[in-house]
Design a protein around this motif. Structure first.
Motif, PDB file in Angstrom:
ATOM      1  N   ARG A 195     -14.891 -63.260 -64.069  1.00 44.68           N
ATOM      2  CA  ARG A 195     -13.688 -62.238 -63.742  1.00 44.68           C
ATOM      3  C   ARG A 195     -14.052 -60.908 -62.973  1.00 44.68           C
ATOM      4  NH1 ARG A 195     -11.551 -61.948 -68.500  1.00 44.68           N
ATOM      5  NH2 ARG A 195     -12.285 -59.957 -69.203  1.00 44.68           N
ATOM      6  N   VAL A 196     -15.240 -60.530 -63.438  1.00 38.46           N
ATOM      7  CA  VAL A 196     -15.669 -59.371 -63.014  1.00 38.46           C
ATOM      8  C   VAL A 196     -16.486 -59.672 -61.709  1.00 38.46           C
ATOM      9  CG1 VAL A 196     -17.531 -57.403 -63.418  1.00 38.46           C
ATOM     10  CG2 VAL A 196     -16.133 -58.325 -65.083  1.00 38.46           C
ATOM     11  N   ARG A 197     -17.386 -60.649 -61.470  1.00 35.47           N
ATOM     12  CA  ARG A 197     -17.737 -60.834 -60.060  1.00 35.47           C
ATOM     13  C   ARG A 197     -16.880 -60.952 -59.097  1.00 35.47           C
ATOM     14  NH1 ARG A 197     -18.948 -65.909 -58.059  1.00 35.47           N
ATOM     15  NH2 ARG A 197     -18.304 -66.927 -60.023  1.00 35.47           N
ATOM     16  N   GLU A 198     -15.582 -61.636 -59.612  1.00 36.39           N
ATOM     17  CA  GLU A 198     -14.431 -61.836 -58.544  1.00 36.39           C
ATOM     18  C   GLU A 198     -13.960 -60.184 -57.964  1.00 36.39           C
ATOM     19  OE1 GLU A 198     -11.534 -64.600 -60.099  1.00 36.39           O
ATOM     20  OE2 GLU A 198     -13.088 -66.316 -60.066  1.00 36.39           O
ATOM     21  N   SER A 199     -14.106 -59.470 -58.898  1.00 42.54           N
ATOM     22  CA  SER A 199     -13.570 -58.059 -58.595  1.00 42.54           C
ATOM     23  C   SER A 199     -14.503 -57.590 -57.571  1.00 42.54           C
ATOM     24  CB  SER A 199     -13.637 -57.328 -59.695  1.00 42.54           C
ATOM     25  OG  SER A 199     -14.578 -56.640 -59.976  1.00 42.54           O
ATOM     26  N   GLY A 200     -15.316 -57.894 -57.305  1.00 45.46           N
ATOM     27  CA  GLY A 200     -16.497 -57.477 -56.316  1.00 45.46           C
ATOM     28  C   GLY A 200     -17.438 -56.611 -56.726  1.00 45.46           C
ATOM     29  N   ALA A 201     -17.351 -56.226 -58.176  1.00 44.16           N
ATOM     30  CA  ALA A 201     -18.631 -55.581 -58.714  1.00 44.16           C
ATOM     31  C   ALA A 201     -20.008 -56.102 -58.597  1.00 44.16           C
ATOM     32  CB  ALA A 201     -18.503 -55.524 -60.298  1.00 44.16           C
ATOM     33  N   GLU A 202     -20.873 -55.029 -58.384  1.00 39.54           N
ATOM     34  CA  GLU A 202     -22.276 -55.282 -58.089  1.00 39.54           C
ATOM     35  C   GLU A 202     -22.830 -56.251 -59.183  1.00 39.54           C
ATOM     36  OE1 GLU A 202     -26.605 -53.436 -57.107  1.00 39.54           O
ATOM     37  OE2 GLU A 202     -24.807 -51.993 -57.002  1.00 39.54           O
ATOM     38  N   VAL A 203     -23.239 -57.413 -58.981  1.00 39.17           N
ATOM     39  CA  VAL A 203     -23.912 -58.171 -60.097  1.00 39.17           C
ATOM     40  C   VAL A 203     -25.596 -57.531 -60.119  1.00 39.17           C
ATOM     41  CG1 VAL A 203     -24.681 -60.426 -60.899  1.00 39.17           C
ATOM     42  CG2 VAL A 203     -22.506 -60.037 -59.404  1.00 39.17           C
ATOM     43  N   LEU A 204     -25.825 -57.487 -61.468  1.00 38.22           N
ATOM     44  CA  LEU A 204     -27.265 -56.947 -61.738  1.00 38.22           C
ATOM     45  C   LEU A 204     -27.849 -58.149 -62.496  1.00 38.22           C
ATOM     46  CD1 LEU A 204     -26.741 -53.269 -62.982  1.00 38.22           C
ATOM     47  CD2 LEU A 204     -27.325 -54.065 -60.684  1.00 38.22           C
ATOM     48  N   GLN A 205     -27.128 -58.966 -63.181  1.00 40.03           N
ATOM     49  CA  GLN A 205     -27.754 -60.072 -63.865  1.00 40.03           C
ATOM     50  C   GLN A 205     -26.662 -61.002 -64.155  1.00 40.03           C
ATOM     51  OE1 GLN A 205     -29.884 -59.335 -67.469  1.00 40.03           O
ATOM     52  NE2 GLN A 205     -28.575 -60.932 -68.611  1.00 40.03           N
ATOM     53  N   GLU A 206     -26.901 -62.209 -63.697  1.00 39.21           N
ATOM     54  CA  GLU A 206     -25.912 -63.387 -64.160  1.00 39.21           C
ATOM     55  C   GLU A 206     -26.086 -63.537 -65.550  1.00 39.21           C
ATOM     56  OE1 GLU A 206     -26.900 -66.933 -61.493  1.00 39.21           O
ATOM     57  OE2 GLU A 206     -26.252 -65.381 -59.869  1.00 39.21           O
ATOM     58  N   PRO A 207     -25.115 -64.330 -66.316  1.00 38.33           N
ATOM     59  CA  PRO A 207     -25.142 -64.734 -67.589  1.00 38.33           C
ATOM     60  C   PRO A 207     -26.786 -65.243 -68.030  1.00 38.33           C
ATOM     61  CG  PRO A 207     -23.036 -65.274 -66.994  1.00 38.33           C
ATOM     62  CD  PRO A 207     -23.935 -64.830 -65.773  1.00 38.33           C
ATOM     63  N   THR A 208     -27.387 -64.780 -69.059  1.00 35.31           N
ATOM     64  CA  THR A 208     -28.566 -65.052 -69.511  1.00 35.31           C
ATOM     65  C   THR A 208     -28.484 -65.296 -71.101  1.00 35.31           C
ATOM     66  OG1 THR A 208     -29.418 -64.006 -67.506  1.00 35.31           O
ATOM     67  CG2 THR A 208     -31.058 -64.729 -69.367  1.00 35.31           C
ATOM     68  N   ASP A 209     -29.291 -66.316 -71.471  1.00 35.60           N
ATOM     69  CA  ASP A 209     -29.438 -66.254 -72.871  1.00 35.60           C
ATOM     70  C   ASP A 209     -30.812 -65.669 -73.106  1.00 35.60           C
ATOM     71  OD1 ASP A 209     -27.406 -68.148 -73.675  1.00 35.60           O
ATOM     72  OD2 ASP A 209     -28.586 -69.869 -72.863  1.00 35.60           O
ATOM     73  N   GLN A 210     -30.881 -64.478 -74.007  1.00 31.60           N
ATOM     74  CA  GLN A 210     -31.939 -63.770 -74.246  1.00 31.60           C
ATOM     75  C   GLN A 210     -32.626 -64.188 -75.451  1.00 31.60           C
ATOM     76  OE1 GLN A 210     -32.637 -61.714 -72.017  1.00 31.60           O
ATOM     77  NE2 GLN A 210     -30.800 -61.050 -70.979  1.00 31.60           N
ATOM     78  N   PRO A 211     -33.757 -63.775 -75.576  1.00 30.03           N
ATOM     79  CA  PRO A 211     -34.546 -64.351 -76.742  1.00 30.03           C
ATOM     80  C   PRO A 211     -34.257 -63.695 -78.260  1.00 30.03           C
ATOM     81  CG  PRO A 211     -35.852 -63.053 -75.514  1.00 30.03           C
ATOM     82  CD  PRO A 211     -34.764 -63.173 -74.646  1.00 30.03           C
ATOM     83  N   TYR A 212     -33.341 -62.421 -77.833  1.00 32.23           N
ATOM     84  CA  TYR A 212     -32.999 -61.730 -79.252  1.00 32.23           C
ATOM     85  C   TYR A 212     -31.657 -62.043 -79.617  1.00 32.23           C
ATOM     86  CZ  TYR A 212     -31.742 -58.860 -75.262  1.00 32.23           C
ATOM     87  OH  TYR A 212     -31.313 -58.232 -73.592  1.00 32.23           O
ATOM     88  N   GLY A 213     -31.287 -63.397 -79.386  1.00 34.34           N
ATOM     89  CA  GLY A 213     -29.980 -63.786 -79.885  1.00 34.34           C
ATOM     90  C   GLY A 213     -28.579 -63.582 -79.034  1.00 34.34           C
ATOM     91  N   VAL A 214     -28.628 -63.121 -77.974  1.00 39.18           N
ATOM     92  CA  VAL A 214     -27.378 -63.131 -77.293  1.00 39.18           C
ATOM     93  C   VAL A 214     -27.235 -63.459 -75.903  1.00 39.18           C
ATOM     94  CG1 VAL A 214     -27.024 -60.645 -78.405  1.00 39.18           C
ATOM     95  CG2 VAL A 214     -28.108 -60.738 -76.226  1.00 39.18           C
ATOM     96  N   ARG A 215     -26.299 -63.736 -75.463  1.00 45.11           N
ATOM     97  CA  ARG A 215     -25.918 -64.115 -74.084  1.00 45.11           C
ATOM     98  C   ARG A 215     -25.188 -62.820 -73.280  1.00 45.11           C
ATOM     99  NH1 ARG A 215     -26.405 -68.716 -70.674  1.00 45.11           N
ATOM    100  NH2 ARG A 215     -24.927 -68.866 -69.068  1.00 45.11           N
ATOM    101  N   ASP A 216     -26.195 -62.561 -72.318  1.00 46.22           N
ATOM    102  CA  ASP A 216     -25.425 -61.280 -71.566  1.00 46.22           C
ATOM    103  C   ASP A 216     -25.575 -61.351 -70.159  1.00 46.22           C
ATOM    104  OD1 ASP A 216     -28.191 -60.641 -70.937  1.00 46.22           O
ATOM    105  OD2 ASP A 216     -28.297 -58.792 -72.286  1.00 46.22           O
TER     106      ASP A 216
END
Length: 138
Positions: A98-119
């Protein structure tokens, strides 16, 4: 101690663009819109958190700031050097789309982080970094 976060501040240089992003794209609601001494502050928040607010403010909202300080703040904002906020979401991938479709600048695609979150991370229209995280198991 009875201590809870009430407000945080994000500098914006165009309120129309900021409100379109925070309200239309992210689904926040406007809670207050105040003008004072030629400046404007707009308070927004998630309907899911009625007691927490984000105040959108000019890059140098301090009326005592010198013209040089105001210029430095505007330059830092333009470079994306001012800090943003981290949001939680139940579905990082859906929010990313949804945010990507708004045209916002992407800094990081969804990523599974080693500290237990997907961000994922974006810049808002003013250049502030915003992160969106989904906790594992949520």
């Amino acid at each position: 101690m009875d201590l809870k976060l009430k407000q945080c501040f994000i500098a914006v240089d165009d309120f129309d663009k900021a409100l379109a992003f925070y309200c239309d794209t992210l689904g926040m609601e406007v809670r207050n819109d105040v003008g004072f001494e030629g400046m404007r502050w707009v308070t927004v928040g998630s309907p899911l958190q009625p007691d927490v607010e984000i105040v959108l403010e000019p890059p140098s909202a301090n009326p005592d700031a010198s013209p040089a300080d105001r210029e430095v703040m505007a330059q830092l904002l333009a470079k994306g050097m001012l800090r943003g906020v981290i949001f939680t979401t139940a579905d990082c991938d859906a929010l990313y789309g949804r945010v990507r479709e708004s045209g916002a600048e992407v800094l990081q695609e969804p990523t599974d982080q080693p500290y237990g979150v997907r961000d994922c991370a974006f810049r808002d229209p003013a250049g502030n970094m915003l992160r969106f995280m989904e906790r594992a198991g949520d």
